[in-house]
Design a protein around this motif. Structure first.
Motif, mmCIF file in Angstrom:
data_model
loop_
_atom_site.group_PDB
_atom_site.id
_atom_site.type_symbol
_atom_site.label_atom_id
_atom_site.label_comp_id
_atom_site.label_asym_id
_atom_site.label_seq_id
_atom_site.Cartn_x
_atom_site.Cartn_y
_atom_site.Cartn_z
ATOM 1 N N GLU A 116 -2.332 12.470 2.925
ATOM 2 C CA GLU A 116 -2.880 11.538 3.909
ATOM 3 C C GLU A 116 -3.055 10.179 3.273
ATOM 4 O O GLU A 116 -3.396 10.064 2.097
ATOM 5 C CB GLU A 116 -4.237 12.032 4.434
ATOM 6 C CG GLU A 116 -4.146 13.292 5.276
ATOM 7 C CD GLU A 116 -5.499 13.701 5.844
ATOM 8 O OE1 GLU A 116 -6.478 12.985 5.550
ATOM 9 O OE2 GLU A 116 -5.566 14.693 6.577
ATOM 10 N N THR A 117 -2.819 9.123 4.105
ATOM 11 C CA THR A 117 -2.998 7.755 3.626
ATOM 12 C C THR A 117 -3.420 6.884 4.790
ATOM 13 O O THR A 117 -3.261 7.252 5.955
ATOM 14 C CB THR A 117 -1.704 7.205 3.005
ATOM 15 O OG1 THR A 117 -1.976 5.931 2.405
ATOM 16 C CG2 THR A 117 -0.622 7.018 4.067
ATOM 17 N N SER A 118 -3.948 5.736 4.514
ATOM 18 C CA SER A 118 -4.364 4.777 5.537
ATOM 19 C C SER A 118 -3.283 3.735 5.736
ATOM 20 O O SER A 118 -2.602 3.335 4.778
ATOM 21 C CB SER A 118 -5.668 4.086 5.141
ATOM 22 O OG SER A 118 -6.720 5.031 5.045
ATOM 23 N N VAL A 119 -3.128 3.280 6.992
ATOM 24 C CA VAL A 119 -2.172 2.218 7.309
ATOM 25 C C VAL A 119 -2.928 1.144 8.095
ATOM 26 O O VAL A 119 -3.477 1.419 9.158
ATOM 27 C CB VAL A 119 -0.981 2.743 8.136
ATOM 28 C CG1 VAL A 119 -0.056 1.594 8.501
ATOM 29 C CG2 VAL A 119 -0.238 3.812 7.374
ATOM 30 N N PHE A 120 -2.954 -0.061 7.526
ATOM 31 C CA PHE A 120 -3.559 -1.221 8.176
ATOM 32 C C PHE A 120 -2.435 -2.144 8.655
ATOM 33 O O PHE A 120 -1.458 -2.352 7.914
ATOM 34 C CB PHE A 120 -4.480 -1.979 7.209
ATOM 35 C CG PHE A 120 -5.638 -1.156 6.731
ATOM 36 C CD1 PHE A 120 -6.861 -1.209 7.397
ATOM 37 C CD2 PHE A 120 -5.518 -0.340 5.610
ATOM 38 C CE1 PHE A 120 -7.935 -0.464 6.940
ATOM 39 C CE2 PHE A 120 -6.595 0.415 5.168
ATOM 40 C CZ PHE A 120 -7.799 0.355 5.835
ATOM 41 N N GLN A 121 -2.604 -2.707 9.883
ATOM 42 C CA GLN A 121 -1.520 -3.536 10.428
ATOM 43 C C GLN A 121 -2.104 -4.684 11.237
ATOM 44 O O GLN A 121 -3.031 -4.514 12.016
ATOM 45 C CB GLN A 121 -0.590 -2.700 11.305
ATOM 46 C CG GLN A 121 0.567 -3.481 11.909
ATOM 47 C CD GLN A 121 1.544 -2.575 12.637
ATOM 48 O OE1 GLN A 121 1.971 -1.544 12.092
ATOM 49 N NE2 GLN A 121 1.887 -2.935 13.864
ATOM 50 N N LEU A 122 -1.552 -5.877 11.003
ATOM 51 C CA LEU A 122 -1.840 -7.069 11.786
ATOM 52 C C LEU A 122 -0.523 -7.636 12.278
ATOM 53 O O LEU A 122 0.468 -7.646 11.533
ATOM 54 C CB LEU A 122 -2.570 -8.126 10.950
ATOM 55 C CG LEU A 122 -3.959 -7.768 10.421
ATOM 56 C CD1 LEU A 122 -4.469 -8.878 9.511
ATOM 57 C CD2 LEU A 122 -4.923 -7.566 11.567
ATOM 58 N N GLY A 123 -0.499 -8.124 13.531
ATOM 59 C CA GLY A 123 0.767 -8.666 14.001
ATOM 60 C C GLY A 123 0.659 -9.356 15.341
ATOM 61 O O GLY A 123 -0.383 -9.342 16.005
ATOM 62 N N PHE A 124 1.767 -9.961 15.737
ATOM 63 C CA PHE A 124 1.916 -10.625 17.024
ATOM 64 C C PHE A 124 3.188 -10.120 17.673
ATOM 65 O O PHE A 124 4.194 -9.883 16.994
ATOM 66 C CB PHE A 124 1.999 -12.156 16.855
ATOM 67 C CG PHE A 124 0.754 -12.776 16.285
ATOM 68 C CD1 PHE A 124 -0.258 -13.220 17.110
ATOM 69 C CD2 PHE A 124 0.597 -12.916 14.911
ATOM 70 C CE1 PHE A 124 -1.405 -13.784 16.586
ATOM 71 C CE2 PHE A 124 -0.539 -13.481 14.382
ATOM 72 C CZ PHE A 124 -1.556 -13.921 15.212
ATOM 73 N N ASP A 125 3.112 -9.973 19.011
ATOM 74 C CA ASP A 125 4.322 -9.610 19.741
ATOM 75 C C ASP A 125 4.466 -10.546 20.931
ATOM 76 O O ASP A 125 3.472 -11.058 21.459
ATOM 77 C CB ASP A 125 4.260 -8.161 20.219
ATOM 78 C CG ASP A 125 3.073 -7.909 21.118
ATOM 79 O OD1 ASP A 125 3.208 -8.139 22.336
ATOM 80 O OD2 ASP A 125 2.007 -7.505 20.603
#
Length: 480
Positions: free
Chosen positions: A136-145
């Motif tokens: 298991e691992t963490s995924v952080f995400q920031l973005g624009f669409d």
């Protein structure tokens, strides 16, 4: 991009779409068929504020207050705000849509997720020993669409045109309510004054008949008249007095109706309107204009024109669904397995490109929608033609009613003069013992009837004139 260029070459004509449908030509007469009951005035602009032509300050005040506070007008104004907001929604569809997204997920690794232990990408040498080992691992995400539909075939622009026409139609609908409110205030005010006039006539006749009763009683005591004359005089007096309460009720009802039109407690205007006042004098001329002027003045006809424009635009918007939709989409952002790594830029990602969606099989939905919009457009056209014919009928009916009522009033006034002479003569003959009391009663009864008919005819004439001004579009307001 090759697909996009191909579409630009293959469908250049479709982008323009069909031309906006113009209102149908309705055969309008050059002049009114009914002769004008009053001299014609060239001041057509006076119809906009027709209540000023009556030269009654209170009538003018009541109508102006109603146009400021009437609840139906407030509701119509809210519908304009609604239509403007809908136009803003349609306009926004022509602009790019940009959104921001951020998120956190807890991922169980493996090939299915494309991640291995410690967030190492699958397929790298470090991950070969742990490809099948779950972790298991963490995924952080920031973005624009973002996405932007290129309105190449005009569907969105036609939807915007329809929404803009809806705004104008709602403005004219408010004008239509404005015309109706002004006419309704005028009608109730004139009926109020007419009822007060009729009540005053009843009061005058009651006073006259009381004098007759006293005269008859005095003659009875002197042995010059039978008891039957006294009984008849008393009966007629009570019969006349019985006519007052219905008129009192009608006066109250008119005042209450005006209160509601002015957005007031129904009894709020009693002190202002209860004092008796005469019917306003009629204007000396009529600014009727020609039938073609109705197309410019009547708000219901102008509203129907904008409704036709909106319906035609919706047909074009529905037809544009037959053709491809071209959309530009884009995505950019950062991704990391630890929140602190989002600032390093190691997990930057982006995507950009056009997309084309072409309807191949919709089960006839698109063509059925086109047929629906076309049928609705035809209905609006028919309603417009019917509205034009109804407007012509309204004016002709009002002119006819006004002219014939004016003739009736002239005859009633002549009859009133003769009945007054008859009452004077019969009373004089009776007082001298040269006639019986039955003649006096008949003359008084006929006088009361004719006086009441004169008052009703005067009221009807004024109310019919208000109906004529309404039919001409009186009370309209220039839309912004």
């Amino acid at each position: 991009m090759k697909t996009l260029l191909l579409l630009l070459i293959v469908f250049p004509v479709v982008a323009s779409g069909p031309k906006q449908q113009r209102p149908p030509v309705v055969d309008l007469p050059e002049h009114w068929s009914q002769p004008l009951p009053l001299p014609e005035s060239r001041d057509i602009e006076a119809v906009r504020a027709w209540w000023k032509l009556f030269d009654d300050p209170l009538l003018k005040s009541l109508i102006e207050r109603a146009l400021e506070s009437n609840l139906d007008l407030k509701t119509a104004g809210a519908r304009i705000a609604e239509a403007r907001a809908a136009r803003g929604v349609a306009r926004a569809a022509l602009q790019p849509s940009i959104g921001a997204s951020d998120g956190y997920t807890r991922v169980r690794g493996g090939i299915a997720q494309g991640l291995t232990g410690a967030g190492i990408l699958s397929g790298s040498p470090q991950s070969r020993t742990s490809l099948l080992a779950p972790f298991e691992t963490s995924v952080f995400q920031l973005g624009f669409d973002s996405s932007w539909e290129i309105d190449f075939f005009g569907g969105l622009r036609k939807s915007l045109a329809a929404a803009a026409a809806d705004v104008r139609a709602s403005q004219e609908a408010r004008n239509d309510v404005r015309v109706a409110v002004a006419a309704e205030v005028g009608r109730n005010y004139l009926q109020l004054r007419g009822a007060q006039r009729r009540l005053s006539i009843v009061g005058n006749n009651i006073a006259l008949q009381k004098d007759s009763l006293e005269l008859t009683a005095a003659r009875r005591k002197a042995g010059l008249a039978p008891e039957l004359d006294v009984v008849r005089a008393a009966a007629q007096l009570h019969e006349t007095q019985a006519g007052a309460p219905p008129l009192e009720a009608r006066i109250d009802q008119s005042i209450h109706a005006l209160g509601v039109l002015l957005r007031l407690d129904p009894a709020r205007l009693v002190s202002e309107l209860r004092p008796e006042a005469p019917l306003p004098a009629l204007p000396e001329s009529l600014p009727t204009g020609v039938p073609a002027d109705l197309l410019l003045r009547r708000p219901d006809l102008r509203r129907a024109e904008f409704e036709m424009a909106a319906a035609a635009a919706r047909v074009s918007a529905a037809r544009s669904d037959l053709y491809p939709k071209i959309t530009l989409t884009g995505l950019a952002g950062r991704q990391a397995t630890e929140a602190g790594n989002l600032t390093l830029g190691l997990g930057n990602f982006f995507s950009f490109g056009p997309g084309v969606r072409l309807p191949l099989f919709t089960g006839g939905r698109i063509r059925s929608n086109i047929a629906v919009q076309q049928a609705r457009s035809e209905q609006v056209v028919f309603r417009y033609e019917a509205a034009v014919l109804e407007s012509l009928r309204d004016v002709e009916d009002a002119l006819s009613a006004f002219r014939h009522e004016k003739d009736r009033l002239d005859h009633l006034r002549e009859a009133l003069l003769h009945n007054r002479d008859a009452v004077s003569l019969t009373r004089e003959l009776y007082s001298k013992g040269l006639g019986d009391y039955l003649g006096v009663l008949d003359a008084q009864r006929e006088l009361l009837l004719v006086e009441d008919q004169v008052a009703q005819s005067q009221t009807s004439l004024a109310v019919t004139l208000v109906a004529l001004y309404k039919a001409l579009g009186g009370g309209w307001e220039v839309s912004p």
